[in-house]
Each structure stands twice: as C-alpha cells, then as structure tokens.
Design a protein around this motif. Sequence first.
Motif, mmCIF file in Angstrom:
data_model
loop_
_atom_site.group_PDB
_atom_site.id
_atom_site.type_symbol
_atom_site.label_atom_id
_atom_site.label_comp_id
_atom_site.label_asym_id
_atom_site.label_seq_id
_atom_site.Cartn_x
_atom_site.Cartn_y
_atom_site.Cartn_z
ATOM 1 N N PRO A 56 27.958 0.128 -10.076
ATOM 2 C CA PRO A 56 27.160 0.010 -8.707
ATOM 3 C C PRO A 56 26.495 1.334 -8.386
ATOM 4 O O PRO A 56 27.615 2.099 -8.370
ATOM 5 C CB PRO A 56 27.990 -1.040 -7.883
ATOM 6 C CG PRO A 56 29.405 -0.225 -7.930
ATOM 7 C CD PRO A 56 29.411 -0.339 -9.798
ATOM 8 N N ARG A 80 32.353 -12.659 -2.316
ATOM 9 C CA ARG A 80 30.965 -12.088 -1.901
ATOM 10 C C ARG A 80 31.345 -11.826 -0.367
ATOM 11 O O ARG A 80 31.524 -12.753 0.237
ATOM 12 C CB ARG A 80 29.886 -12.980 -2.279
ATOM 13 C CG ARG A 80 29.467 -12.791 -3.743
ATOM 14 C CD ARG A 80 28.177 -13.264 -3.956
ATOM 15 N NE ARG A 80 27.885 -13.134 -5.446
ATOM 16 C CZ ARG A 80 27.287 -12.000 -5.935
ATOM 17 N NH1 ARG A 80 26.942 -11.020 -5.199
ATOM 18 N NH2 ARG A 80 26.850 -12.053 -7.353
ATOM 19 N N SER A 82 29.686 -10.189 3.291
ATOM 20 C CA SER A 82 28.256 -9.576 3.904
ATOM 21 C C SER A 82 28.747 -8.605 4.904
ATOM 22 O O SER A 82 29.727 -8.532 5.463
ATOM 23 C CB SER A 82 27.567 -10.671 4.801
ATOM 24 O OG SER A 82 28.430 -11.367 5.891
ATOM 25 N N ASP A 203 26.847 -5.286 2.264
ATOM 26 C CA ASP A 203 26.795 -6.700 1.407
ATOM 27 C C ASP A 203 27.222 -6.514 -0.034
ATOM 28 O O ASP A 203 26.637 -5.454 -0.747
ATOM 29 C CB ASP A 203 25.477 -7.189 1.469
ATOM 30 C CG ASP A 203 25.048 -7.605 2.917
ATOM 31 O OD1 ASP A 203 25.856 -7.879 3.726
ATOM 32 O OD2 ASP A 203 23.764 -7.453 3.161
ATOM 33 N N GLY A 204 28.173 -6.986 -0.540
ATOM 34 C CA GLY A 204 28.710 -6.979 -1.951
ATOM 35 C C GLY A 204 29.836 -7.762 -2.363
ATOM 36 O O GLY A 204 29.974 -8.706 -1.834
ATOM 37 N N ASP A 234 28.090 -3.114 -4.285
ATOM 38 C CA ASP A 234 27.035 -3.450 -3.911
ATOM 39 C C ASP A 234 25.911 -3.542 -5.243
ATOM 40 O O ASP A 234 25.687 -2.740 -5.823
ATOM 41 C CB ASP A 234 26.035 -2.736 -2.923
ATOM 42 C CG ASP A 234 24.604 -3.189 -2.770
ATOM 43 O OD1 ASP A 234 24.390 -4.395 -2.969
ATOM 44 O OD2 ASP A 234 23.907 -2.226 -1.914
ATOM 45 N N SER A 236 23.597 -5.088 -5.949
ATOM 46 C CA SER A 236 22.027 -5.393 -5.935
ATOM 47 C C SER A 236 21.376 -4.134 -6.710
ATOM 48 O O SER A 236 20.116 -4.482 -7.352
ATOM 49 C CB SER A 236 21.490 -5.422 -4.567
ATOM 50 O OG SER A 236 21.734 -4.267 -3.855
ATOM 51 N N VAL A 237 21.779 -2.780 -6.833
ATOM 52 C CA VAL A 237 21.493 -1.843 -7.530
ATOM 53 C C VAL A 237 22.583 -1.508 -8.535
ATOM 54 O O VAL A 237 23.576 -0.776 -7.946
ATOM 55 C CB VAL A 237 20.682 -0.785 -6.579
ATOM 56 C CG1 VAL A 237 20.404 0.529 -7.420
ATOM 57 C CG2 VAL A 237 20.061 -1.340 -5.709
ATOM 58 N N GLU A 309 17.857 -6.756 -11.376
ATOM 59 C CA GLU A 309 19.110 -7.015 -10.827
ATOM 60 C C GLU A 309 19.642 -8.083 -12.130
ATOM 61 O O GLU A 309 18.984 -8.738 -12.892
ATOM 62 C CB GLU A 309 18.868 -8.160 -9.628
ATOM 63 C CG GLU A 309 18.586 -7.201 -8.340
ATOM 64 C CD GLU A 309 18.760 -8.244 -7.383
ATOM 65 O OE1 GLU A 309 19.148 -9.217 -7.315
ATOM 66 O OE2 GLU A 309 18.085 -7.938 -6.075
ATOM 67 N N PRO A 311 22.606 -10.753 -12.382
ATOM 68 C CA PRO A 311 23.619 -11.661 -11.344
ATOM 69 C C PRO A 311 25.041 -11.808 -12.245
ATOM 70 O O PRO A 311 25.844 -11.789 -11.505
ATOM 71 C CB PRO A 311 23.014 -12.736 -11.393
ATOM 72 C CG PRO A 311 21.880 -12.980 -12.400
ATOM 73 C CD PRO A 311 21.507 -11.739 -12.528
#
Length: 451
Positions: A56, A80, A82, A203-204, A234, A236-237, A309, A311
């Motif tokens: 990540p 997961r 937040s 968030d992760g 994280d 998301s990236v 992304e 998933p």
Amino acid sequence: MKRRTVLIGLAAVVIAGAAGGGAYYFRRSPFPTVTVEKIRTRDLEAIVSASGKIQPKRLVNISADTSGRVVNLAVNEGDRVSKGQFLLQIDPKSLRTRVDSGAASLEAAESSLDQQRQAVETSRVQLDQARKTLARQQDLWNQQLTTRESLEKADSDVKAAESTLHEREKQVNAQAARIGQERATLESARYDLSKVRLESPIDGIVTRRNIQEGETAVIGTMNNAGTVLLTLADMSVIQAEVEVDETNIPNVTIGQQAKITIDALPDRTFKGHVSEIGNSPIQPVGTTAAATQTTQATNFKVVVMLDEEIPDVRPGFTCTADITTATRQAVTAVPIPAVAVRELVYDANGSIVKPPRETKKRKPTDPPPPVQELEPGQTRKEVEGVFVRRSSDLAEFIPIKLGISGDKYFEVLGGLSAGDEVVTGPYNSVRTLADGDQVKIDEPKPAARAN
C-alpha cells in the motif's frame, strides 16, 4: 541350405543400405542449411521486466506510547477499520493514579502560594508602618525631642521590613514556578492517560496484529524498538515495489507506463506508471556494504503506482512489472537471433577494409583464413551485424546500428533496408558463418492441400 539362404539375404540388405547411404552422402550439400527472413517495418516496444511485492502507498504501524498491559483488544487481522475507530486499550490504573496524585500536588502548591501571597501583603503593611515611624522619629529628632537610639531603631525596623518583604516576594515567585512544574507534570500524566486508548488514524485493513489481550506493550527507546501492536494498510492506493537491475535503470524514467501481473491473480493484468526511482542500490538485510559489492547483484528500487483499485489484493503479494521504456512505430527491425558480432578491419577514414575475395567458395568446414595483416592506419574492431543473403546464396556480413530492443526484434538505425533477407538460424550456423560463405536456404515447405 535354409541358413545359407538367410545369410545371402542379409548380405544383400547390408550392401543395398551401404550403397544408399553413400549416394546420400555424396549428394548432400557441403554448405550449411540456414533459414532467412525478409526485413520489414514493425512496431516495437522496449520492455524492462522486474519482480517485487505489492504494497500500500500508506502503511501505518501502531505502537504504544506508554507501557502497560493490553486489557481490551477490539480487532483481528483482516478486519476493515475506519478513521477514529477504537482498536485497543492499555490498562489505565497506574496512569490514572499519576493524574490524581498530580492534581492533588497542584492543589496543595496553589494553596501554599495563596498563603505566601498573604504573607507578602502583611510584610508590605509592616514596611509601610515602619516607614511612618521612621518619619516621625526624624521630625522629633529635628526638634530635639527624641533620642538618637530611638531614631536608629526606627531606621533599623524599616530595613528589616524591606528585607522581609523582599524574601517573601522571592518565595512567592519560586512557588509560582513550582506550580508551573506541577501543572506540566499533571498535563503530561493526563496526556499519557489519553494514549491508553488507541484509535485508527486511517481507513484501511488490519494487515498484522502482533499482540494478544493480556500481553504487555513496551514503548521503544533510542536503541530498542518498541512493540508494533498493529499494522494498518490503506489499500485504496497500492503500488508495486520492484527491483530493477542496474543495467536497466538508465532506461527507466518517472511517468513511464507499466503492466503489472500478480501471481495470486494470474488471469488479470493491471495498468500503472512509474512514480519513484531509487537513487541508491538496495542493501540486503544482514549484509555489509563490502559483501554486497562482491557477492550480490546490484538492484535499484522502482515504485510503480497502480492506476486502478484491486479489491482482492493483499500487501506482500508477489508481482511482476513490465515497464515500457520506449516505443517505435513502423521502424526497420531485425530478428534478435540474426545479430552476430564479428571483427572487421577499418582504415584511417573509418571505412571497412575487406580481404580479397577468394576464387574458391569457402565451406564452413574449411580451416579459417589467415589473419589479415594490418597496414599503417588500419585498426580492428568488433562490430554488430547480420548476414544478408546475396546472389548465388552467398552470406555477406553487414554491420548495422541498433536501436531499442523489443521482445523478438531489434530496431535497426542503419545498415539494412526493408526487403533484405537476413540469416536467422540455426544458432550454430550464425555463430560460425563468415563473410562470403556459401549457404543453402531452407525453403519452407508448402502447406498440404486439403482433399
């Protein structure tokens, strides 16, 4: 009789086979059979492939800011979370005791300061009274109505009152400083108490959990690392961190496009771009710099940022990045197996000096010709080139200038033209061919016509 007949038949078979083999031997071509390919223009891509790990872009290690026993653990690996979500709590009893003790000490210090300030006011009143008494004694002394002893006593009382006031003001200032220290200690204890409750900063996903409920968390020092309780990622990236060989690093630049394949997701390919290139070689863990220079390959870290992304991905997945370092459209290209290296003689003007052409065609099985003697101004150089098919199936060595390397073809910057036929194999033939050798072309067989 029967045995004699069998022997005669076997002898006839052996003689026939020997005759056929001899005929084939004398009919076969004394020249090597080679394959050729006609040069044409192609689109090429230069690719640098490197392997590494998916990571990540943002990875957070959660460590303890205060030592203590973990009394409440609310997450597991793979959960997961937040931003702001409760993760765990360290036993707050000892820290709460520090806060209560600090509050009591601060209250006592403030009470003492009030008393000392009251004493300062009393000293000021006493000093004022002593000064008035001294003024009266001076008036009486001027009128010869008092004794010198009374005047001196009044003056001494004023000095004593001034000294007392000064001392009590110093005590007030010192007590105020102590109160500031007590207040800072209390704030530190309250801050430590607030750190026993750990919350997620991002968030992760919880990618690692290194502690169980009931175990003791240890804070780090300068020489000893503290306990990493949790690792949050994280996803998301994400990015691919790959190791590129030093010979390919000069061709890699920021922003180049790449295709990433992940071993755990073999049927999918993902797009990305180069976002970071390391300036220092990768130092393997547990090895010294001297050992690395002598025994390890020199690789550099290159980060490829994924443009989409994924998933299903997890940190640490093995991946391969194919980085496109250059592209060419409709350029002259030569098959990689066709390129050979030969030693040529050049004159002082840089022109190739070819040895005299032999009248008898040379076979590869013939001994090599004698080394050409150099004349003044001539030099020998090893150059890259290809063998081009000429008339009468002669192989002529043509030096070429190469550009980028694709998967199967080299870009040709000079020396060849579209339509030239170059020798592409077999490998041993290309390796042993010399300029002017006679060759036999292996013509492709026509496809069988369907009935």
